[in-house]
Design an enzyme around this catalytic site. Structure first.
Site, PDB file in Angstrom:
ATOM      1  N   LYS A  68      37.750 -24.014  50.306  1.00 58.15           N
ATOM      2  CA  LYS A  68      37.308 -22.875  49.498  1.00 58.15           C
ATOM      3  C   LYS A  68      38.231 -22.724  48.312  1.00 58.15           C
ATOM      4  O   LYS A  68      39.450 -22.839  48.459  1.00 58.15           O
ATOM      5  CB  LYS A  68      37.389 -21.601  50.364  1.00 58.15           C
ATOM      6  N   LYS A  92      46.488 -19.442  51.216  1.00 60.54           N
ATOM      7  CA  LYS A  92      45.883 -18.131  50.952  1.00 60.54           C
ATOM      8  C   LYS A  92      44.886 -17.767  52.058  1.00 60.54           C
ATOM      9  O   LYS A  92      44.929 -16.665  52.614  1.00 60.54           O
ATOM     10  CB  LYS A  92      45.163 -18.188  49.593  1.00 60.54           C
ATOM     11  N   LYS A 104      40.147 -26.724  45.157  1.00 64.95           N
ATOM     12  CA  LYS A 104      40.130 -26.172  43.802  1.00 64.95           C
ATOM     13  C   LYS A 104      39.466 -27.158  42.872  1.00 64.95           C
ATOM     14  O   LYS A 104      39.472 -28.370  43.124  1.00 64.95           O
ATOM     15  CB  LYS A 104      41.556 -25.935  43.320  1.00 64.95           C
ATOM     16  N   THR A 188      39.702  -9.279  43.601  1.00 66.98           N
ATOM     17  CA  THR A 188      41.033  -9.883  43.455  1.00 66.98           C
ATOM     18  C   THR A 188      42.010  -8.857  42.876  1.00 66.98           C
ATOM     19  O   THR A 188      43.111  -8.660  43.411  1.00 66.98           O
ATOM     20  CB  THR A 188      40.998 -11.147  42.567  1.00 66.98           C
ATOM     21  N   ASN A 219      39.666 -11.221  34.671  1.00 65.67           N
ATOM     22  CA  ASN A 219      39.089 -10.453  35.770  1.00 65.67           C
ATOM     23  C   ASN A 219      40.150  -9.848  36.693  1.00 65.67           C
ATOM     24  O   ASN A 219      40.072  -8.677  37.073  1.00 65.67           O
ATOM     25  CB  ASN A 219      38.147 -11.386  36.533  1.00 65.67           C
ATOM     26  N   SER A 359      35.051 -13.370  48.933  1.00 64.68           N
ATOM     27  CA  SER A 359      34.152 -14.529  48.917  1.00 64.68           C
ATOM     28  C   SER A 359      33.694 -14.856  50.335  1.00 64.68           C
ATOM     29  O   SER A 359      32.531 -15.209  50.568  1.00 64.68           O
ATOM     30  CB  SER A 359      34.867 -15.762  48.350  1.00 64.68           C
TER      31      SER A 359
HETATM   32  N1  GLU Z   1      39.663 -18.287  42.389  1.00 60.15           N
HETATM   33  C1  GLU Z   1      40.093 -17.304  43.334  1.00 60.15           C
HETATM   34  C2  GLU Z   1      41.463 -17.650  43.884  1.00 60.15           C
HETATM   35  O1  GLU Z   1      42.256 -18.350  43.289  1.00 60.15           O
HETATM   36  C3  GLU Z   1      39.039 -17.071  44.406  1.00 60.15           C
HETATM   37  C4  GLU Z   1      38.666 -18.276  45.197  1.00 60.15           C
HETATM   38  C5  GLU Z   1      37.441 -18.072  46.073  1.00 60.15           C
HETATM   39  O2  GLU Z   1      36.897 -16.995  46.098  1.00 60.15           O
HETATM   40  O3  GLU Z   1      37.071 -19.057  46.705  1.00 60.15           O
HETATM   41  O4  GLU Z   1      41.836 -17.176  44.917  1.00 60.15           O
END
Ligand code: GLU
Length: 425
Positions: A68, A92, A104, A188, A219, A359
């Protein structure tokens, strides 16, 4: 020497792997991504020419669940940045204990320079190249730096066209009404302030008596600034990119920035219109001035490698807390200096985990095809973040660690257990 985010992520991992006396096989597995895709995307431009974009999708680890993580659009994207970010996604998801792994993506591009049609073709091209390697059970993308719900929806539509069905769980951060979750846009930034609130409460500090300086106005930064202000904190300045001048400025209002007004003069990628800010009475300072502002709280919520030993002396003696809204804003060699000064740092992969947590809720709602109220989503988000924060805070106190190392201990242990239980090591 410029900092390399992947080396930073590995240095952070190695330190805690040593502390945990992790076996060599687990270290070798977890200190590098498991799969990498480097590919090109040819895009037909509006003027009839074809431009070829370099893109990446990197899966660090999926032992705890499908990978994810977001997809970034940035002119300076590199494979090592995406590697680091994929690794931080694994920690995370583990620290907030959601059943997902880390991945990513990135595309080297500046979306400011692309029309809507070109952006749409780029998004569709990204999915065409990756079709067999993404999906609800494999790897689930989301928005990140300079990508948004519209980009996610184009990607989902392309995936569904190729798959011949409806798969709303293949991507998150979608617009509400199109498989998106209420609360995802603000999740976030709100999560950053939930963890800040938990820390301030634990330390007996009244949020209403605090001031903050924020880097970024995308954001994450915008919604962190909104909630912090709503809770009574005063945002003294916001440092942000100005696309017209192609440089960053710090926009300062000593008696408090009006976040709603600032949001009205930013574009969809988080760039603020300098002239309109001037007319609203903001002082315009150099981009890095946010860091030396005389405030209680610093919130770096832009990009990586912003707080280094070279700039650390510029940080005001008044600063008590650093909330890492961005991924990797502090270099590993700066952590000891921050600790020596007695500043509490809420580490990125805990502090900004609200986005991926929401998410996950979005995926759950898509699977049920039943959507919760915003209040329900935010309650669940606050609960999950508070639980993760408490575990990290208590472990840090108990073992005399900084919060980054404590968060790593919890996350690495969870992922190490998963790879062991699967029989991978
Ligand atoms: N891009 C966000 C992060 O760095 C969210 C990632 C997601 O929701 O999968 O945590």
């Amino acid at each position: 020497m410029p900092y390399n985010p992947f080396e930073n992520a590995q240095a952070q991992f190695d330190k805690v792997a040593e502390l945990l006396e992790l076996d060599q096989g687990t270290r070798d597995l977890l200190r590098v991504p498991m799969k990498e895709f480097h590919f090109t995307i040819p895009v037909k431009m509006d003027d009839g020419t074809t431009r070829v974009f370099q893109a990446f999708r990197i899966k660090h680890n999926d032992a705890r669940g499908p990978a994810k993580g977001g997809i970034r659009f940035h002119p300076h994207e590199t494979s090592d940045t995406v590697r680091a970010l994929s690794m931080w996604m694994t920690w995370k998801c583990a620290v907030v204990d959601i059943p997902l792994g880390g991945g990513k993506g990135g595309v080297i591009c500046d979306p400011h320079e692309l029309s809507q049609g070109e952006q749409q073709r780029l998004c569709r091209g990204y999915i065409r190249q990756l079709f067999s390697q993404v999906g609800p059970t494999i790897d689930v993308p989301a928005p990140d730096v300079m990508t948004n719900g519209q980009h996610m929806l184009w990607m989902m539509d392309e995936y569904e066209a190729l798959a011949g069905g409806r798969y709303p769980g293949m991507i998150t951060g979608k617009p509400v009404g199109m498989g998106g979750s209420l609360g995802r846009t603000e999740a976030t930034g709100y999560g950053v302030i939930y963890t800040l609130g938990d820390l301030l409460r634990a330390e007996g500090i009244d949020i209403k008596a605090t001031t903050a300086s924020i880097q970024g106005f995308g954001n994450v930064a915008e919604y962190a600034a909104r909630l912090y202000s709503e809770l009574g904190g005063r945002v003294v300045c916001v440092s942000c990119w100005c696309q017209a001048d192609k440089k960053a400025y710090t926009f300062r209002k000593k008696d408090g920035c009006d976040i709603e007004a600032l949001s009205q003069i930013k574009d969809s990628f988080g760039s603020i219109d300098k002239d309109r800010a001037l007319s609203l009475g903001y002082e315009i300072l150099p981009g890095d001035a946010w860091l030396s502002e005389d405030v209680d709280i610093l919130i770096p919520a832009a990009l990586e490698n912003q707080i280094t030993p070279a700039v650390f002396p510029n940080i005001s003696q008044r600063v008590r807390v650093i909330c890492e809204g961005a991924n990797g804003p502090t270099t590993p060699d700066c952590d000891p200096l921050i600790r020596e000064r007695g500043i509490s740092l809420i580490p990125d992969f805990l502090c900004n985990a609200g986005g991926v947590t929401c998410s996950y809720f979005e995926q759950v709602q898509c699977n049920m095809n039943y959507f919760w109220s915003r209040e329900e989503v935010l309650d669940k988000l606050n609960f999950t973040m508070a639980k993760a924060f408490r575990a990290v805070y208590e472990l840090a106190k108990e073992k005399d660690l900084n919060m980054r190392d404590a968060a790593y201990v919890i996350a690495i242990n969870r992922v190490a257990d998963a790879v062991r239980l699967r029989g991978w090591v």
